[in-house]
Design an enzyme around this catalytic site. Structure first.
Site, PDB file in Angstrom:
ATOM      1  N   HIS A   1       2.348   2.025  -6.064  1.00 52.22           N
ATOM      2  CA  HIS A   1       2.613   1.202  -5.160  1.00 52.22           C
ATOM      3  C   HIS A   1       2.737  -0.387  -5.279  1.00 52.22           C
ATOM      4  CE1 HIS A   1       1.329   0.607  -0.446  1.00 52.22           C
ATOM      5  NE2 HIS A   1       2.128  -0.395  -0.743  1.00 52.22           N
TER       6      HIS A   1
ATOM      7  N   GLU B   1       5.488   4.177  -3.323  1.00 45.01           N
ATOM      8  CA  GLU B   1       5.194   3.857  -2.034  1.00 45.01           C
ATOM      9  C   GLU B   1       5.321   2.109  -1.953  1.00 45.01           C
ATOM     10  OE1 GLU B   1       1.087   6.614  -1.408  1.00 45.01           O
ATOM     11  OE2 GLU B   1       0.790   4.714  -1.868  1.00 45.01           O
TER      12      GLU B   1
ATOM     13  N   HIS C   1      -5.481   8.100   1.180  1.00 46.11           N
ATOM     14  CA  HIS C   1      -6.461   6.835   1.521  1.00 46.11           C
ATOM     15  C   HIS C   1      -7.847   7.321   1.771  1.00 46.11           C
ATOM     16  CE1 HIS C   1      -7.570   2.758   2.389  1.00 46.11           C
ATOM     17  NE2 HIS C   1      -6.247   2.421   2.260  1.00 46.11           N
TER      18      HIS C   1
END
Length: 237
Positions: A43, A70, A190
């Site tokens: 990410h 991401e 997450h």
């Protein structure tokens, strides 16, 4: 079996804290795949405080499982993804100064923008996923964007599970059932951990992939990376 994609951002954070190239993020990506992980997630953020844009290019040749990038689809991010052509791009509505991802897309408000971005990625053969909160209206909105998958934002589940409230999974079950009924693939991520992953997997129908970074790396400090990956794979069977 649900696929495990290992987010290696924290390895880059550790590297950047001292400069140099230790630990090496490319080698770590190679190792987690060797230990059984079915994907690698990164990410990159605009300030490159952990994963750098160059890392994304360097990893392309070494990720032979699923490569998931991401990020917020700002022009720089989109240009990078279109050049690398990973297996999957996961769209996350992070603000520039976000410490970590803290909300899913409003797929209704941002529908036109998401439709345009997703079509560009799909035209280039890249599977798309949208980071969303466990809200039925947002799942319906995601379908209208043309995305291939959603990624359920699981912080609320993890928090409730830690408190002993297993009913915290109920909104996720409802969203998964809806997604399955409208042919949307389901990812999740997450704050998933060894403690809560098995219960999540057992209750979410059609779960295709989980992306786990912070907890996995923290657990590996005590148990070792290979052991931890093996335990996740067992929990995801």
């Amino acid at each position: 079996m649900t696929k495990l994609s290992v987010n290696i951002n924290k390895i880059a954070t550790l590297r950047n804290s001292r400069g140099g190239d230790v630990p090496n993020v490319v080698q770590f990506a190679k190792d987690v795949q060797r230990f059984g992980a079915e994907g690698v997630t990164i990410h990159p953020r605009p300030d490159e405080r952990h994963i750098r844009y160059q890392d994304a290019y360097d990893l392309k040749a070494e990720v032979y499982t699923e490569y998931n990038i991401e990020g917020n689809p700002i022009p720089k991010f989109m240009d990078m993804v279109l050049k690398i052509k990973p297996t999957q791009v996961t769209l996350v509505p992070d603000s520039v100064d976000a410490l970590t991802s803290n909300a899913g897309w409003d797929t209704l408000k941002h529908k036109d923008f998401l439709v345009e971005v997703i079509q560009e990625f799909k035209n280039n053969g890249i599977r798309t996923s949208i980071f969303v909160d466990p809200d039925l209206h947002q799942i319906e909105g995601a379908k209208e964007t043309g995305t291939d998958r959603i990624e359920l934002y699981t912080e609320a589940y993890a928090h409730q599970y830690h408190l002993g409230n297993k009913n915290g999974i109920d909104p996720y079950v409802s969203c998964a059932e809806l997604a399955n009924s409208i042919n949307l693939g389901i990812n999740a991520g997450h704050d998933l951990s060894l403690d809560n992953i098995k219960f999540f997997k057992e209750n979410i129908p059609g779960l295709l992939e989980v992306s786990i970074g912070h907890a996995l790396i923290a657990e590996s400090l005590y148990l070792g990376v290979e052991t931890v990956i093996g335990r996740y794979l067992e929990g995801l069977k």
